[in-house]
Motif scaffolding. Sequence first.
Motif, PDB file in Angstrom:
ATOM      1  N   ARG A 110       0.836  -1.209   0.000  1.00 50.31           N
ATOM      2  CA  ARG A 110       0.000   0.000   0.000  1.00 50.31           C
ATOM      3  C   ARG A 110       0.868   1.256   0.000  1.00 50.31           C
ATOM      4  O   ARG A 110       0.612   2.202  -0.730  1.00 50.31           O
ATOM      5  CB  ARG A 110      -0.920  -0.011   1.218  1.00 50.31           C
ATOM      6  CG  ARG A 110      -2.020  -1.031   1.148  1.00 50.31           C
ATOM      7  CD  ARG A 110      -2.952  -0.936   2.361  1.00 50.31           C
ATOM      8  NE  ARG A 110      -3.872  -2.047   2.349  1.00 50.31           N
ATOM      9  CZ  ARG A 110      -3.838  -3.058   3.207  1.00 50.31           C
ATOM     10  NH1 ARG A 110      -2.937  -3.098   4.175  1.00 50.31           N
ATOM     11  NH2 ARG A 110      -4.713  -4.034   3.117  1.00 50.31           N
ATOM     12  N   ASP A 114       1.229   4.282  -2.829  1.00 47.36           N
ATOM     13  CA  ASP A 114       1.013   5.689  -2.518  1.00 47.36           C
ATOM     14  C   ASP A 114       2.235   6.530  -2.876  1.00 47.36           C
ATOM     15  O   ASP A 114       2.108   7.621  -3.430  1.00 47.36           O
ATOM     16  CB  ASP A 114       0.674   5.863  -1.034  1.00 47.36           C
ATOM     17  CG  ASP A 114      -0.700   5.295  -0.681  1.00 47.36           C
ATOM     18  OD1 ASP A 114      -1.519   5.102  -1.601  1.00 47.36           O
ATOM     19  OD2 ASP A 114      -0.931   5.045   0.506  1.00 47.36           O
ATOM     20  N   ARG A 117       2.514   6.985  -6.563  1.00 45.06           N
ATOM     21  CA  ARG A 117       1.555   8.008  -7.011  1.00 45.06           C
ATOM     22  C   ARG A 117       2.144   9.397  -6.790  1.00 45.06           C
ATOM     23  O   ARG A 117       1.968  10.291  -7.609  1.00 45.06           O
ATOM     24  CB  ARG A 117       0.243   7.818  -6.256  1.00 45.06           C
ATOM     25  CG  ARG A 117      -0.869   8.742  -6.677  1.00 45.06           C
ATOM     26  CD  ARG A 117      -1.720   8.119  -7.771  1.00 45.06           C
ATOM     27  NE  ARG A 117      -2.714   9.023  -8.252  1.00 45.06           N
ATOM     28  CZ  ARG A 117      -3.988   9.025  -7.877  1.00 45.06           C
ATOM     29  NH1 ARG A 117      -4.413   8.134  -7.010  1.00 45.06           N
ATOM     30  NH2 ARG A 117      -4.835   9.891  -8.376  1.00 45.06           N
ATOM     31  N   ASN A 118       2.852   9.591  -5.661  1.00 49.70           N
ATOM     32  CA  ASN A 118       3.528  10.877  -5.421  1.00 49.70           C
ATOM     33  C   ASN A 118       4.528  11.165  -6.529  1.00 49.70           C
ATOM     34  O   ASN A 118       4.626  12.299  -7.006  1.00 49.70           O
ATOM     35  CB  ASN A 118       4.288  10.859  -4.087  1.00 49.70           C
ATOM     36  CG  ASN A 118       3.390  10.986  -2.898  1.00 49.70           C
ATOM     37  OD1 ASN A 118       2.192  11.169  -3.014  1.00 49.70           O
ATOM     38  ND2 ASN A 118       3.983  10.870  -1.726  1.00 49.70           N
ATOM     39  N   GLU A 153       0.253  10.367   4.338  1.00 41.58           N
ATOM     40  CA  GLU A 153       0.997   9.105   4.224  1.00 41.58           C
ATOM     41  C   GLU A 153       1.854   8.872   5.453  1.00 41.58           C
ATOM     42  O   GLU A 153       1.945   7.742   5.952  1.00 41.58           O
ATOM     43  CB  GLU A 153       1.868   9.116   2.974  1.00 41.58           C
ATOM     44  CG  GLU A 153       1.084   9.033   1.704  1.00 41.58           C
ATOM     45  CD  GLU A 153       1.937   9.195   0.467  1.00 41.58           C
ATOM     46  OE1 GLU A 153       1.393   9.022  -0.628  1.00 41.58           O
ATOM     47  OE2 GLU A 153       3.141   9.489   0.592  1.00 41.58           O
ATOM     48  N   GLN A 167      -5.225   3.814   3.440  1.00 43.88           N
ATOM     49  CA  GLN A 167      -4.839   3.974   2.040  1.00 43.88           C
ATOM     50  C   GLN A 167      -5.973   4.610   1.238  1.00 43.88           C
ATOM     51  O   GLN A 167      -5.723   5.464   0.389  1.00 43.88           O
ATOM     52  CB  GLN A 167      -4.453   2.644   1.399  1.00 43.88           C
ATOM     53  CG  GLN A 167      -3.939   2.865  -0.019  1.00 43.88           C
ATOM     54  CD  GLN A 167      -3.617   1.596  -0.764  1.00 43.88           C
ATOM     55  OE1 GLN A 167      -4.230   0.570  -0.526  1.00 43.88           O
ATOM     56  NE2 GLN A 167      -2.654   1.672  -1.659  1.00 43.88           N
ATOM     57  N   VAL A 170      -5.829   8.309   1.739  1.00 46.17           N
ATOM     58  CA  VAL A 170      -4.707   8.881   1.003  1.00 46.17           C
ATOM     59  C   VAL A 170      -5.035   8.935  -0.487  1.00 46.17           C
ATOM     60  O   VAL A 170      -4.815   9.951  -1.151  1.00 46.17           O
ATOM     61  CB  VAL A 170      -3.407   8.087   1.259  1.00 46.17           C
ATOM     62  CG1 VAL A 170      -2.300   8.508   0.305  1.00 46.17           C
ATOM     63  CG2 VAL A 170      -2.950   8.252   2.714  1.00 46.17           C
ATOM     64  N   GLN A 171      -5.589   7.870  -1.018  1.00 45.12           N
ATOM     65  CA  GLN A 171      -5.909   7.828  -2.448  1.00 45.12           C
ATOM     66  C   GLN A 171      -6.975   8.853  -2.820  1.00 45.12           C
ATOM     67  O   GLN A 171      -6.919   9.447  -3.898  1.00 45.12           O
ATOM     68  CB  GLN A 171      -6.350   6.425  -2.854  1.00 45.12           C
ATOM     69  CG  GLN A 171      -5.204   5.454  -2.912  1.00 45.12           C
ATOM     70  CD  GLN A 171      -5.643   4.046  -3.276  1.00 45.12           C
ATOM     71  OE1 GLN A 171      -6.814   3.701  -3.187  1.00 45.12           O
ATOM     72  NE2 GLN A 171      -4.683   3.241  -3.685  1.00 45.12           N
ATOM     73  N   GLU A 174      -5.194  11.997  -3.112  1.00 44.70           N
ATOM     74  CA  GLU A 174      -4.392  11.976  -4.338  1.00 44.70           C
ATOM     75  C   GLU A 174      -5.257  12.200  -5.568  1.00 44.70           C
ATOM     76  O   GLU A 174      -4.842  12.881  -6.509  1.00 44.70           O
ATOM     77  CB  GLU A 174      -3.636  10.651  -4.457  1.00 44.70           C
ATOM     78  CG  GLU A 174      -2.488  10.538  -3.466  1.00 44.70           C
ATOM     79  CD  GLU A 174      -1.847   9.164  -3.436  1.00 44.70           C
ATOM     80  OE1 GLU A 174      -2.504   8.174  -3.796  1.00 44.70           O
ATOM     81  OE2 GLU A 174      -0.680   9.096  -3.037  1.00 44.70           O
TER      82      GLU A 174
END
Length: 191
Positions: A110, A114, A117-118, A153, A167, A170-171, A174
């Motif tokens: 996970r 993340d 993705r950053n 995160e 997660q 966070v998503q 994002e």
Amino acid sequence: MKISILAAALGMAFSAGAFAQAGTVQRDVNQQQRIEQGLRSGQLTTREASRLEGEEARVERDQARAMKDGKLTPAEKARLSREQNAVSRDIYREKHDAQTGNPNSASSQRMQADVQRNVNQQTRIEQGVQSGSLTTREAGRLEQGEARISKKEARAGADGKVNANEQRRVQSAENRESRRIYRQKHDAQTK
């Protein structure tokens, strides 16, 4: 003749400012990639990656503040460089200490997703700055959003585990930031 020399000088000044600002964003991309690679290889635990994300959040927040006025002064560049150097050293230390993580654990997977993705979103910001589709102010606001995500995160993995609900939060952040990047890159503002 004088007009073309003046135009060339102005163009170089604007591109130098953009290059300096883009350089700080590119360092964010590189450091995020190093964190993700450390998770993938097991050199970093989820907790270590979480601490590093917290440090990245502070740097991104400071970048956002520095770019708020649309300029990055030499003093601001130097301060950001020192901060990024400190994070770089911490990444190295954490990756080369005795602790190892399990890259196949659900929590690590996970966190890897993340952080990747950053990397993608920081790359999009950097490309926008390079192409001129993002102004320095816009990039600063987007960096502020990236700082909030990195902080989420960091909190999610602070206990050494990232569960599915953490997660998901966070998503969600994002996804919102991704839409902001798209809108800012495709609005009428240019450098």
